[in-house]
Design a protein around this motif. Sequence first.
Motif, PDB file in Angstrom:
ATOM      1  N   VAL A   4     -14.537  74.803  -4.351  1.00 28.62           N
ATOM      2  CA  VAL A   4     -15.287  74.282  -3.166  1.00 28.62           C
ATOM      3  C   VAL A   4     -14.540  73.255  -2.484  1.00 28.62           C
ATOM      4  CG1 VAL A   4     -17.242  73.064  -2.880  1.00 28.62           C
ATOM      5  CG2 VAL A   4     -17.325  74.713  -4.759  1.00 28.62           C
ATOM      6  N   GLU A   6     -14.121  71.185   0.930  1.00 30.69           N
ATOM      7  CA  GLU A   6     -14.426  70.360   2.038  1.00 30.69           C
ATOM      8  C   GLU A   6     -13.383  70.295   3.102  1.00 30.69           C
ATOM      9  OE1 GLU A   6     -17.167  68.072  -1.193  1.00 30.69           O
ATOM     10  OE2 GLU A   6     -15.194  67.421  -0.401  1.00 30.69           O
ATOM     11  N   SER A  21     -17.065  70.708   6.674  1.00 32.36           N
ATOM     12  CA  SER A  21     -17.526  72.260   6.267  1.00 32.36           C
ATOM     13  C   SER A  21     -17.130  72.127   4.788  1.00 32.36           C
ATOM     14  CB  SER A  21     -16.446  73.175   6.939  1.00 32.36           C
ATOM     15  OG  SER A  21     -16.327  73.198   8.349  1.00 32.36           O
ATOM     16  N   CYS A  22     -17.910  72.895   4.107  1.00 36.26           N
ATOM     17  CA  CYS A  22     -17.964  73.074   2.711  1.00 36.26           C
ATOM     18  C   CYS A  22     -17.871  74.765   2.373  1.00 36.26           C
ATOM     19  CB  CYS A  22     -19.022  72.437   2.024  1.00 36.26           C
ATOM     20  SG  CYS A  22     -19.121  72.817   0.195  1.00 36.26           S
ATOM     21  N   TRP A  36     -25.178  67.761   0.798  1.00 38.28           N
ATOM     22  CA  TRP A  36     -24.076  66.892   1.073  1.00 38.28           C
ATOM     23  C   TRP A  36     -24.599  65.534   0.435  1.00 38.28           C
ATOM     24  CZ3 TRP A  36     -19.257  67.771   2.821  1.00 38.28           C
ATOM     25  CH2 TRP A  36     -19.235  69.227   3.419  1.00 38.28           C
ATOM     26  N   THR A  77     -20.504  79.093   3.480  1.00 39.82           N
ATOM     27  CA  THR A  77     -20.060  77.958   3.799  1.00 39.82           C
ATOM     28  C   THR A  77     -21.394  77.362   4.302  1.00 39.82           C
ATOM     29  OG1 THR A  77     -17.857  78.646   4.616  1.00 39.82           O
ATOM     30  CG2 THR A  77     -18.616  76.552   5.679  1.00 39.82           C
ATOM     31  N   TYR A  94     -19.406  64.225  -0.060  1.00 36.28           N
ATOM     32  CA  TYR A  94     -19.129  65.570  -1.137  1.00 36.28           C
ATOM     33  C   TYR A  94     -20.191  66.464  -0.863  1.00 36.28           C
ATOM     34  CZ  TYR A  94     -16.656  61.650  -3.760  1.00 36.28           C
ATOM     35  OH  TYR A  94     -15.700  60.717  -4.351  1.00 36.28           O
ATOM     36  N   CYS A  95     -19.646  67.790  -1.113  1.00 31.94           N
ATOM     37  CA  CYS A  95     -20.516  69.005  -0.792  1.00 31.94           C
ATOM     38  C   CYS A  95     -20.796  69.190  -2.349  1.00 31.94           C
ATOM     39  CB  CYS A  95     -19.446  69.892  -0.307  1.00 31.94           C
ATOM     40  SG  CYS A  95     -20.385  71.613  -0.291  1.00 31.94           S
ATOM     41  N   GLY A 107     -17.614  69.557  -4.499  1.00 32.84           N
ATOM     42  CA  GLY A 107     -16.170  69.417  -3.827  1.00 32.84           C
ATOM     43  C   GLY A 107     -15.436  68.260  -4.222  1.00 32.84           C
TER      44      GLY A 107
END
Length: 116
Positions: A4, A6, A21-22, A36, A77, A94-95, A107
């Motif tokens: 994952v 980011e 983006s993730c 998020w 995504t 953080y994702c 992420g």
Amino acid sequence: QVHVVESGGGLVQAGGSLRLSCAASGSIFSINNGAWYRQAPGNQRELVAGITRRDTVNYEDSVKGRFTISRDNAKNTVYLQMNSLKPEDTAVYYCNVQLVNGITYWGQGTQVTVSS
């Protein structure tokens, strides 16, 4: 192995915009729910925005009207468009993604810094 990743963080002046983006890769399973979170120094990690597979979204009160979470299922995504940024939005973002097999991944985090 699932990755994952980011991207999109950085330094921006107050009032500016960033798009995070993730991307989830390495799995045959697609993203079910995405979210998020952010964590500022000395603070607990907090939920900023979430999106379900059916595109139901929710936002933390302080970002409503400024941030937009979205997803591209073909690219596996999740995005976070952040407009009208404020210094208090400064944090590591953080994702968090839950795949359709039920497993959740985080992420590595991306720094967002908003200068006044």
